[in-house]
Scaffold this active site. Structure first.
Site, short mmCIF file in Angstrom:
data_model
loop_
_atom_site.label_atom_id
_atom_site.label_comp_id
_atom_site.label_asym_id
_atom_site.label_seq_id
_atom_site.Cartn_x
_atom_site.Cartn_y
_atom_site.Cartn_z
N LYS A 194 0.86 -1.19 0.04
CA LYS A 194 0.08 -0.01 -0.13
C LYS A 194 0.92 1.29 0.06
O LYS A 194 2.19 1.20 0.33
CB LYS A 194 -1.05 -0.04 1.32
N ARG A 214 -3.46 -9.92 5.26
CA ARG A 214 -3.94 -9.97 3.72
C ARG A 214 -2.80 -9.52 2.86
O ARG A 214 -2.37 -8.34 3.21
CB ARG A 214 -5.29 -9.04 3.62
C1 8Y7 Z 1 -8.36 -4.26 2.27
C2 8Y7 Z 1 -9.29 -5.05 1.57
C3 8Y7 Z 1 -8.33 -4.04 -0.10
C4 8Y7 Z 1 -7.81 -4.25 3.54
C5 8Y7 Z 1 -9.72 -5.66 3.64
C6 8Y7 Z 1 -5.51 -2.98 -1.65
C7 8Y7 Z 1 -10.38 -5.54 -0.55
C8 8Y7 Z 1 -6.60 -2.34 -1.60
N1 8Y7 Z 1 -7.59 -3.63 1.07
N2 8Y7 Z 1 -10.14 -5.80 2.32
N3 8Y7 Z 1 -9.26 -4.81 0.28
N4 8Y7 Z 1 -8.82 -5.17 4.16
N5 8Y7 Z 1 -10.42 -6.64 4.54
O1 8Y7 Z 1 -4.55 -2.41 -1.69
O2 8Y7 Z 1 -6.97 -3.71 4.12
O3 8Y7 Z 1 -5.35 -4.19 -1.62
S1 8Y7 Z 1 -8.20 -3.37 -1.79
#
Ligand code: 8Y7
Length: 282
Positions: free
Chosen positions: A226, A260
């Site tokens: 990020k 994640r």
């Molecule tokens: C997150 C996310 C994204 C996060 C959860 C990216 C879909 C942006 N970021 N879901 N999603 N937490 N739960 O940079 O931080 O991956 S999208």
């Protein structure tokens, strides 16, 4: 140190959240900022899933809507077309928890019918119909905090106190869930790194993430690649691995039970080193 199991049922599979779990990101949006949409075809998606599972991911997160700052909305039909065939293909071939990243109740319903094990909603079930849709299932749900909406959220985020404001938001969402009959025990909380937060607010959140434990629910953290890494280091998306691993370690030390990430293999290695140390205290 004592080790108390915390098994959570994700549709037909269970995972022990006493051990940190790695959620591998499979992004099927054409404008996804770090994979360039190259995994949008089913065969490529399946190859990517196979390799993430081999590397130690126990959850695969699939999303058909890009939530990067400034991204365009995706229509219901486009989102369904992007994610449902891939979910069905993964379900047929792999024994892994499938997490569905969506904020649309109709996509949630179709995903549940196709066998997903977790609903991951960056809008924390605030869109029409989502609470009702999930009241009719018993899947775990990840509620993420975001201030504002993706198109404008990075313009001027403001908090009285980043942690207490996020805790207050979660208390409201937990109560909204309970009112429709979604048991608190089904919820996983995510402070939403990068979603309506400045660089300083993101790092304060990471430093104080443990304070979220007052809510008594598992924490999921997504920091991989990020801007809070890129802007700090002045690194392009392809050069954020070391920063992302550092952040994953810190988030785990500060209580996250699901991490994640894009880079599953490297994250699993780093977590093994961390866990071997944590066994002896830290
Ligand atoms: C997150 C996310 C994204 C996060 C959860 C990216 C879909 C942006 N970021 N879901 N999603 N937490 N739960 O940079 O931080 O991956 S999208």
């Amino acid at each position: 140190m004592t080790h108390t199991s915390n098994f959570i049922q994700f549709a037909d599979k269970q995972l022990d959240l006493a051990d940190v779990q790695v959620m591998g990101i499979l992004n099927v949006t054409p404008d996804s900022f770090s994979d360039g949409g190259k995994f949008s075809q089913i065969d490529n998606a399946l190859a990517q899933v196979a390799s993430m599972i081999k590397d130690g991911a126990t959850i695969i997160d699939i999303g058909g809507e890009s939530t990067r700052p400034g991204a365009k909305d995706v229509s219901l039909n486009d989102e369904l077309d992007r994610v449902i065939p891939i979910i069905e293909a993964i379900k047929q071939r792999f024994d892994v928890v499938i997490s569905l990243d969506t904020s649309k109740s109709e996509v949630m319903g179709a995903g549940i019918a196709a066998g997903v094990g977790l609903i991951n909603d960056v809008r924390a079930l605030q869109n029409d119909g989502c609470l009702a849709e999930l009241a009719n299932s018993n899947l775990p749900i990840c509620l993420m905090h975001m201030q504002g909406m993706p198109r404008t959220m990075q313009a001027n985020p403001q908090y009285k106190d980043v942690i207490t404001d996020i805790i207050e938001f979660f208390e409201q969402r937990i109560s909204a869930c309970e009112q429709v009959g979604i048991a608190k025990e089904r919820l996983i909380l995510d402070p939403g790194y990068g979603f309506g937060k400045t660089l300083e607010q993101n790092y304060e959140l990471l430093a104080r993430q443990k304070e979220l434990s007052v809510l008594g629910l598992p924490i999921l953290a997504g920091i991989s690649r990020k801007s809070m890494i890129g802007n700090l280091l002045q690194r392009d998306v392809s050069e954020r691995l070391a920063g992302s691993l550092s952040a994953a370690m810190l988030a785990t030390i500060n209580g996250a039970k699901i991490i994640r990430v894009h880079d599953v293999k490297e994250t699993v290695d780093a977590l093994k080193v961390l866990n071997a140390t944590l066994k002896h205290g830290l």
